[in-house]
Design an enzyme around this catalytic site. Structure first.
Site, PDB file in Angstrom:
ATOM      1  N   MET A   8     -71.319  40.871 -30.665  1.00 21.14           N
ATOM      2  CA  MET A   8     -70.838  42.029 -31.430  1.00 21.14           C
ATOM      3  C   MET A   8     -70.342  43.116 -30.468  1.00 21.14           C
ATOM      4  O   MET A   8     -70.201  44.270 -30.860  1.00 21.14           O
ATOM      5  CB  MET A   8     -71.943  42.568 -32.331  1.00 21.14           C
ATOM      6  CG  MET A   8     -72.402  41.541 -33.375  1.00 21.14           C
ATOM      7  SD  MET A   8     -73.085  42.281 -34.852  1.00 21.14           S
ATOM      8  CE  MET A   8     -74.464  43.180 -34.180  1.00 21.14           C
ATOM      9  N   HIS A  10     -75.587  39.666 -22.467  1.00 15.51           N
ATOM     10  CA  HIS A  10     -74.351  38.952 -22.812  1.00 15.51           C
ATOM     11  C   HIS A  10     -73.736  38.310 -21.562  1.00 15.51           C
ATOM     12  O   HIS A  10     -73.226  37.189 -21.608  1.00 15.51           O
ATOM     13  CB  HIS A  10     -73.319  39.920 -23.394  1.00 15.51           C
ATOM     14  CG  HIS A  10     -73.743  40.632 -24.642  1.00 15.51           C
ATOM     15  ND1 HIS A  10     -74.010  41.974 -24.675  1.00 15.51           N
ATOM     16  CD2 HIS A  10     -73.934  40.177 -25.909  1.00 15.51           C
ATOM     17  CE1 HIS A  10     -74.333  42.328 -25.910  1.00 15.51           C
ATOM     18  NE2 HIS A  10     -74.302  41.262 -26.675  1.00 15.51           N
ATOM     19  N   ASP A  57     -82.949  36.721 -29.597  1.00 14.29           N
ATOM     20  CA  ASP A  57     -82.866  36.621 -31.057  1.00 14.29           C
ATOM     21  C   ASP A  57     -83.355  35.225 -31.437  1.00 14.29           C
ATOM     22  O   ASP A  57     -82.567  34.346 -31.808  1.00 14.29           O
ATOM     23  CB  ASP A  57     -81.429  36.890 -31.495  1.00 14.29           C
ATOM     24  CG  ASP A  57     -80.977  38.279 -31.094  1.00 14.29           C
ATOM     25  OD1 ASP A  57     -81.292  39.231 -31.808  1.00 14.29           O
ATOM     26  OD2 ASP A  57     -80.341  38.433 -30.025  1.00 14.29           O
TER      27      ASP A  57
HETATM   28  P1  AMP Z   1     -75.228  40.596 -30.122  1.00 12.70           P
HETATM   29  O1  AMP Z   1     -73.980  41.137 -29.519  1.00 12.70           O
HETATM   30  O2  AMP Z   1     -76.381  41.539 -30.093  1.00 12.70           O
HETATM   31  O3  AMP Z   1     -74.990  39.957 -31.474  1.00 12.70           O
HETATM   32  O4  AMP Z   1     -75.690  39.400 -29.170  1.00 12.70           O
HETATM   33  C1  AMP Z   1     -74.800  38.359 -28.833  1.00 12.70           C
HETATM   34  C2  AMP Z   1     -75.589  37.265 -28.155  1.00 12.70           C
HETATM   35  O5  AMP Z   1     -76.200  37.779 -26.971  1.00 12.70           O
HETATM   36  C3  AMP Z   1     -76.723  36.714 -29.022  1.00 12.70           C
HETATM   37  O6  AMP Z   1     -76.777  35.309 -28.872  1.00 12.70           O
HETATM   38  C4  AMP Z   1     -77.937  37.376 -28.459  1.00 12.70           C
HETATM   39  O7  AMP Z   1     -79.121  36.622 -28.637  1.00 12.70           O
HETATM   40  C5  AMP Z   1     -77.579  37.455 -26.983  1.00 12.70           C
HETATM   41  N1  AMP Z   1     -78.366  38.497 -26.318  1.00 12.70           N
HETATM   42  C6  AMP Z   1     -78.483  39.803 -26.683  1.00 12.70           C
HETATM   43  N2  AMP Z   1     -79.333  40.442 -25.852  1.00 12.70           N
HETATM   44  C7  AMP Z   1     -79.772  39.519 -24.950  1.00 12.70           C
HETATM   45  C8  AMP Z   1     -80.676  39.550 -23.848  1.00 12.70           C
HETATM   46  N3  AMP Z   1     -81.300  40.662 -23.482  1.00 12.70           N
HETATM   47  N4  AMP Z   1     -80.873  38.419 -23.151  1.00 12.70           N
HETATM   48  C9  AMP Z   1     -80.243  37.259 -23.515  1.00 12.70           C
HETATM   49  N5  AMP Z   1     -79.379  37.165 -24.540  1.00 12.70           N
HETATM   50  C10 AMP Z   1     -79.147  38.273 -25.252  1.00 12.70           C
END
Ligand code: AMP
Length: 286
Positions: A30, A37, A150
């Site tokens: 997102m 990320h 997540d």
């Molecule tokens: P988001 O942009 O928050 O929807 O996250 C995109 C992807 O990045 C998802 O698969 C999340 O699980 C992963 N993600 C977010 N924060 C972390 C983190 N601290 N460590 C590893 N993966 C992450």
């Protein structure tokens, strides 16, 4: 690096790469990209020939009173970050592009999506699954990368892909943390300096549970209750859950099943933070 906003142009760009036999990796995000990320993108870069990152703040996964409008959208910085990490294609559609007028289909992964966060965010995982299924259909990657941070999302997506025979390998990646243990999250930006300091209690409490398990403690309910009290006393404004779960069903487990996880969702000010660590029988604190 290509930045593409339409489904058709993205399909064409990816099809051209596929036609030359290149393996395609997708990292759905997102935006508001951070080290978590970046770890996913780096892994994707190492394992594929064409690296696609999607940046889309998906409205269908936000509840009516949630942070859709204030969710950070620093597109310029995100694109710089993607360039730095060797991304080939960024798919950045508008909401109208992803959800054509009249779109009503939703994917519901029964049971798994109803546990943990599903109890507090009733339509959240339907929105996640629907958008991830659409991204997988548009890009048709060989592999797609998701973070263990997540944990429920990862489990729900694995189940969806399995149940619907989607031809993609789902790769789970370990949680990236700040030095003090706080899981890195785009939502950490909502924390005041005091809340930011307090929020480290989530990881401390979970680690303590992992250590007590490693020392032989087996009363899962008592361990979860102790962690909950510690997080409450550490400054959480509200706690949605502190639960030790079976990683396959995401149901509370009263025994130390293999790969049992402690999962937490807690509010600090305006930020709802989630985190989890494994409680392996051998005790492998994350
Ligand atoms: P988001 O942009 O928050 O929807 O996250 C995109 C992807 O990045 C998802 O698969 C999340 O699980 C992963 N993600 C977010 N924060 C972390 C983190 N601290 N460590 C590893 N993966 C992450």
């Amino acid at each position: 690096m290509d930045v593409i906003e339409t489904i058709e142009a993205t399909r064409n760009a990816v099809a051209a790469a596929r036609a030359t036999g290149r393996r395609i990796g997708l990292v759905p995000t997102m935006g508001a990209l951070h080290a978590g990320h970046e770890a996913l993108i780096d892994r994707c870069r190492a394992e594929n020939d064409l690296v696609v990152v999607s940046i889309f703040v998906n409205p269908t996964q936000f509840g009516p009173d949630e942070d859709l409008n204030k969710y950070p959208r620093p597109l310029g910085a995100d694109l710089d970050d993607c360039r730095k990490h060797g991304v080939d294609l960024v798919f950045h559609p508008a909401v109208e592009e992803m959800y054509a007028r009249g779109a009503v289909t939703r994917i519901h992964v029964a049971h798994l999506a109803d546990q943990l966060c599903g109890r507090h965010r009733p339509s959240h995982f339907d929105g996640v699954c629907t958008v991830v299924a659409k991204l997988l259909n548009i890009i048709q990657p060989d592999r797609a990368y998701f973070g263990e941070k997540d944990f429920q999302q990862l489990a729900v997506i694995r189940r969806m892909v399995d149940d619907l025979d989607m031809p993609v390998q789902i790769v789970g990646c370990p949680t990236v943390r700040e030095e003090d243990g706080l899981a890195i999250s785009s939502r950490n930006a909502y924390l005041t300096p005091q809340q930011r300091r307090d929020a480290t209690v989530i990881h401390k409490a979970m680690r303590q549970v992992a250590e007590r398990v490693a020392q032989g403690e087996r009363n899962m309910r008592a361990l979860a209750a102790a962690a909950r009290i510690r997080i409450e006393e550490g400054g959480a404004d509200a706690i949605d859950y502190v639960t030790i779960v079976d990683p396959l069903t995401l149901e509370e487990t009263l025994e130390l099943v293999p790969q049992a996880r402690i999962c937490v969702a807690a509010h600090f000010g305006g930020a709802r933070l989630i985190d989890n660590v494994p409680l392996d029988a051998g005790g492998r604190p994350d």
